[in-house]
Enzyme design. Structure first.
Site, short mmCIF file in Angstrom:
data_model
loop_
_atom_site.label_atom_id
_atom_site.label_comp_id
_atom_site.label_asym_id
_atom_site.label_seq_id
_atom_site.Cartn_x
_atom_site.Cartn_y
_atom_site.Cartn_z
N GLN A 73 0.80 -1.23 0.00
CA GLN A 73 0.00 0.00 0.00
C GLN A 73 0.84 1.28 0.00
O GLN A 73 0.47 2.25 -0.66
CB GLN A 73 -1.06 -0.01 1.09
CG GLN A 73 -0.60 -0.28 2.49
CD GLN A 73 -1.50 0.40 3.50
OE1 GLN A 73 -2.50 1.01 3.14
NE2 GLN A 73 -1.16 0.30 4.76
N ILE A 74 1.97 1.31 0.68
CA ILE A 74 2.82 2.51 0.59
C ILE A 74 3.37 2.62 -0.84
O ILE A 74 3.38 3.69 -1.44
CB ILE A 74 3.98 2.49 1.60
CG1 ILE A 74 3.43 2.57 3.04
CG2 ILE A 74 4.95 3.66 1.37
CD1 ILE A 74 4.47 2.50 4.13
N ASP A 116 9.31 -6.62 -5.83
CA ASP A 116 8.48 -7.26 -4.80
C ASP A 116 8.78 -8.75 -4.84
O ASP A 116 9.68 -9.19 -5.56
CB ASP A 116 6.97 -6.94 -5.01
CG ASP A 116 6.25 -6.83 -3.67
OD1 ASP A 116 6.18 -7.86 -2.97
OD2 ASP A 116 5.76 -5.75 -3.31
N GLY A 140 9.07 -5.44 3.36
CA GLY A 140 9.53 -6.08 4.59
C GLY A 140 8.49 -7.07 5.06
O GLY A 140 7.43 -7.22 4.45
N ARG A 167 8.51 -10.92 18.68
CA ARG A 167 9.31 -9.84 18.10
C ARG A 167 10.55 -10.41 17.40
O ARG A 167 10.95 -9.96 16.33
CB ARG A 167 9.73 -8.90 19.24
CG ARG A 167 9.75 -7.46 18.84
CD ARG A 167 9.82 -6.56 20.07
NE ARG A 167 10.77 -5.50 19.80
CZ ARG A 167 11.87 -5.29 20.49
NH1 ARG A 167 12.18 -6.04 21.51
NH2 ARG A 167 12.66 -4.29 20.18
N GLN A 196 19.27 -7.92 0.54
CA GLN A 196 19.09 -6.75 -0.33
C GLN A 196 20.30 -5.81 -0.23
O GLN A 196 20.63 -5.12 -1.19
CB GLN A 196 17.77 -6.06 -0.01
CG GLN A 196 16.61 -6.97 -0.45
CD GLN A 196 15.23 -6.37 -0.33
OE1 GLN A 196 15.04 -5.31 0.26
NE2 GLN A 196 14.24 -7.07 -0.86
N ASP A 218 7.10 11.05 11.21
CA ASP A 218 6.90 11.50 12.60
C ASP A 218 7.12 12.99 12.70
O ASP A 218 6.38 13.71 13.39
CB ASP A 218 7.85 10.73 13.52
CG ASP A 218 7.79 9.24 13.26
OD1 ASP A 218 6.76 8.63 13.56
OD2 ASP A 218 8.76 8.69 12.71
N ARG A 232 4.18 14.68 11.27
CA ARG A 232 3.06 14.55 12.20
C ARG A 232 3.17 15.60 13.30
O ARG A 232 2.18 16.21 13.72
CB ARG A 232 3.04 13.16 12.84
CG ARG A 232 2.54 12.08 11.89
CD ARG A 232 2.82 10.70 12.47
NE ARG A 232 2.20 9.65 11.67
CZ ARG A 232 2.51 8.36 11.75
NH1 ARG A 232 3.43 7.95 12.62
NH2 ARG A 232 1.90 7.47 11.00
N HIS A 290 12.12 5.13 15.15
CA HIS A 290 10.78 5.25 14.57
C HIS A 290 9.91 4.19 15.25
O HIS A 290 9.62 3.12 14.70
CB HIS A 290 10.81 5.04 13.06
CG HIS A 290 9.43 4.89 12.48
ND1 HIS A 290 8.53 5.92 12.43
CD2 HIS A 290 8.78 3.81 11.97
CE1 HIS A 290 7.39 5.49 11.93
NE2 HIS A 290 7.51 4.21 11.63
N SER A 306 -0.73 3.69 7.98
CA SER A 306 -0.60 4.91 7.17
C SER A 306 0.15 4.61 5.88
O SER A 306 1.16 3.91 5.90
CB SER A 306 0.13 5.99 7.97
OG SER A 306 1.14 5.41 8.75
N1 LIG Z 1 9.11 4.46 8.70
C1 LIG Z 1 7.86 4.84 8.63
O1 LIG Z 1 7.55 6.01 8.90
C2 LIG Z 1 6.76 3.89 8.22
C3 LIG Z 1 5.44 4.33 8.12
C4 LIG Z 1 4.45 3.45 7.72
C5 LIG Z 1 4.78 2.12 7.46
N2 LIG Z 1 6.07 1.71 7.60
C6 LIG Z 1 6.45 0.33 7.30
O2 LIG Z 1 6.59 0.22 5.88
C7 LIG Z 1 6.44 -1.15 5.51
C8 LIG Z 1 5.49 -1.27 4.33
O3 LIG Z 1 4.19 -0.89 4.71
P1 LIG Z 1 2.94 -1.19 3.75
O4 LIG Z 1 1.75 -0.64 4.46
O5 LIG Z 1 3.22 -0.77 2.35
O6 LIG Z 1 2.92 -2.78 3.82
P2 LIG Z 1 2.28 -3.78 2.77
O7 LIG Z 1 2.19 -5.09 3.49
O8 LIG Z 1 1.07 -3.22 2.14
O9 LIG Z 1 3.40 -3.89 1.65
C9 LIG Z 1 4.64 -4.50 1.86
C10 LIG Z 1 5.12 -5.03 0.54
O10 LIG Z 1 6.43 -5.54 0.73
C11 LIG Z 1 6.53 -6.71 -0.03
N3 LIG Z 1 7.67 -7.51 0.42
C12 LIG Z 1 7.74 -8.38 1.45
N4 LIG Z 1 8.97 -8.93 1.49
C13 LIG Z 1 9.67 -8.36 0.48
C14 LIG Z 1 10.99 -8.53 0.01
N5 LIG Z 1 11.83 -9.39 0.57
N6 LIG Z 1 11.40 -7.81 -1.06
C15 LIG Z 1 10.56 -6.95 -1.66
N7 LIG Z 1 9.29 -6.75 -1.26
C16 LIG Z 1 8.85 -7.45 -0.20
C17 LIG Z 1 5.18 -7.40 0.16
O11 LIG Z 1 4.94 -8.38 -0.83
C18 LIG Z 1 4.26 -6.20 0.02
O12 LIG Z 1 3.89 -5.96 -1.32
C19 LIG Z 1 5.98 -1.88 6.76
O13 LIG Z 1 7.12 -2.49 7.35
C20 LIG Z 1 5.48 -0.76 7.65
O14 LIG Z 1 5.54 -1.12 9.01
C21 LIG Z 1 7.05 2.56 7.97
#
Ligand SMILES: NC(=O)c1ccc[n+]([C@@H]2O[C@H](COP(=O)([O-])OP(=O)(O)OC[C@H]3O[C@@H](n4cnc5c(N)ncnc54)[C@H](O)[C@@H]3O)[C@@H](O)[C@H]2O)c1
Length: 436
Positions: free
Chosen positions: A120-121, A147, A194, A203, A217, A264, A267, A292, A347
């Site tokens: 989604q991000i 991906d 991730g 955890r 990676q 953050d 925000r 974070h 988010s």
């Molecule tokens: N730092 C920040 O401010 C912040 C804010 C929001 C979310 N996040 C983090 O960002 C990450 C992504 O969030 P999201 O909502 O898009 O999650 P999401 O689950 O919608 O998307 C994650 C994507 O990563 C892919 N993926 C998994 N393993 C992978 C790999 N080894 N190589 C490449 N792609 C891979 C999945 O298939 C999926 O498409 C999460 O870890 C979330 O916690 C961080």
């Protein structure tokens, strides 16, 4: 046909603008090329004149092959242009992209990797990059989207949508599940992919999964990214994932590996803006210290607001230390959880937008007198243990960040800064225990 009639005048204009240059093009090719360039620029401004181009049979390939030197020596790079102009276009629909190449000042495309691009991000982020929000409205880009195989079909759907959106700055798309192909030649890497924490998981189990992803990676980036590639880790645990990436890509300078705390930071700006009913663009210099995570310390002690009487400290305008030392901090710390509660999803658009802010300021510089928060490799500044990826206030110039030095730190801040450093040390130890 009278000499005053529009069709007569049009014929004269056609003769001057196209027939004479075409004749010169045949007789004196070098002069003809220069005229052809000028004419294509005129056609951009006056699309109706495109008709004579079709009539005279001038081909697009001739224009590009004689003028555009871009990517000539990049045969080793992934074949990025998935929507190349056809060899003999019947309708000049590809002109906007080609005209960019004709400008001798046109920039070469920058290759931007987004991992987890089917998530989604990723879905919110890639159109922002393709629109120039990350690197500037005059910077062409080639998107590398990586991906994992189960997401390959969705990833292909994102690629299709990028093509359908016809972004003028987007010069190509590499959509792949192969890390080597995804990383090859990239100048900027935004690591969003991730392993998420699932119900019932410890955890340590989540850390083990992410450590192994970031280790492999790191190797792919180290071997195949462009020299001086800038890396932003978004995926959680963002600071520790970035640290693992740094450890396993020793030839990437540590200054090039960062993690996202700009969300953050934004925000915190948003909360102050709401509290004081001022535009968010008038608020600056909040700081996110540390991780974070909910242990982060959002600090307003150096934050300012632009008012009609000049810049004023946030504390002076809010006039409520109890709020600033209490509710403000917990609201920013817990904002991610509040979004999940409301949206039933974490988010995404704000995370994507903040990732663009992070890279844009890093590459293009922070405004004079403004600092932003970035998770960077600690050099021991502010007595934060060296060797952690910790969020500091930074300014950016010429593509390099520097930690803002010399800010006074009060007792409450010191405690909160140490607490979040302590959590990062624990995460680091956990990550290392997962490796062994
Ligand atoms: N730092 C920040 O401010 C912040 C804010 C929001 C979310 N996040 C983090 O960002 C990450 C992504 O969030 P999201 O909502 O898009 O999650 P999401 O689950 O919608 O998307 C994650 C994507 O990563 C892919 N993926 C998994 N393993 C992978 C790999 N080894 N190589 C490449 N792609 C891979 C999945 O298939 C999926 O498409 C999460 O870890 C979330 O916690 C961080």
């Amino acid at each position: 046909m009278s000499s005053e009639s529009p069709s007569f005048l049009y014929s004269i204009a056609f003769f001057v603008a196209f027939a004479i240059p075409e004749a010169l093009n045949i007789l004196l090719p070098a002069f003809g090329d220069a005229v052809t360039q000028r004419r294509v620029k005129v056609e951009r401004a006056y699309p109706p004149l495109l008709l004579p181009v079709i009539v005279t049979g001038v081909t697009v390939e001739k224009v590009t092959s004689s003028i555009s030197p871009i990517n000539r020596d990049r045969s080793e790079l992934p074949k990025a242009i998935t929507h190349e102009p056809p060899q003999k276009p019947q309708i000049p629909i590809h002109f906007p992209a080609i005209i960019d190449d004709l400008d001798p000042m046109a920039k070469e495309p920058v290759r931007v990797l987004v991992t987890g691009a089917a998530g989604q991000i990723g879905y919110a982020l890639v159109p922002m990059i393709a629109r120039g929000i990350m690197l500037g409205a005059d910077q062409p880009v080639i998107l590398h989207m990586l991906d994992i195989p189960p997401a390959a079909e969705a990833l292909n759907g994102v690629k299709m949508e990028l093509i359908d959106a016809a972004f003028p700055l987007l010069k190509g798309v590499v959509a792949t599940t192969d890390a080597v192909e995804g990383c090859t030649g990239v100048n900027v890497a935004v690591m969003v992919g991730g392993f998420p924490r699932k119900e019932g998981m410890e955890r340590k189990d989540v850390m083990t999964k992410n450590v192994s992803i970031y280790k492999s990676q790191a190797t792919a980036l180290e071997k195949h990214a462009a020299p001086n590639c800038k890396v932003l880790v978004v995926a959680n645990p963002a600071n520790t994932n970035a640290l693992i990436l740094k450890e396993f890509a020793p030839s990437i300078p540590e200054k090039n590996i960062t993690c996202l705390t700009r969300l953050d930071h934004n925000r915190a700006l948003g909360q102050i803006s709401e509290r004081l009913s001022v535009p968010v663009s008038d608020v600056k210099n909040v700081i996110i210290w540390g991780n974070h995570s909910s242990s982060q310390y959002p600090d307003v002690n150096h934050a300012k607001v632009q008012t009609s009487a000049g810049e004023k400290p946030v504390r002076e305008l809010v006039k409520n230390d109890e709020y600033l030392n209490g509710e403000f901090i917990t609201t920013v710390q817990q904002r991610g959880a509040a979004i999940i509660k409301a949206r039933k999803l974490s988010s995404a658009l704000s995370a994507a937008s903040s990732a663009c802010d992070h890279i844009r300021d890093w590459v293009l510089g922070t405004p004079e007198g403004t600092f932003v928060s970035m998770g960077v490799y600690s050099d021991g500044s502010y007595d934060v243990p060296a060797g952690l990826i910790y969020s500091f206030p930074v300014t950016c110039r010429n593509g390099e960040w520097s930690i803002v030095q010399g800010l006074p730190i009060d007792e409450m801040s010191r405690k909160k800064m140490d607490l979040t450093a302590e959590e990062l040390k624990e995460e680091k130890d956990l990550a290392y225990s997962c490796l062994s």
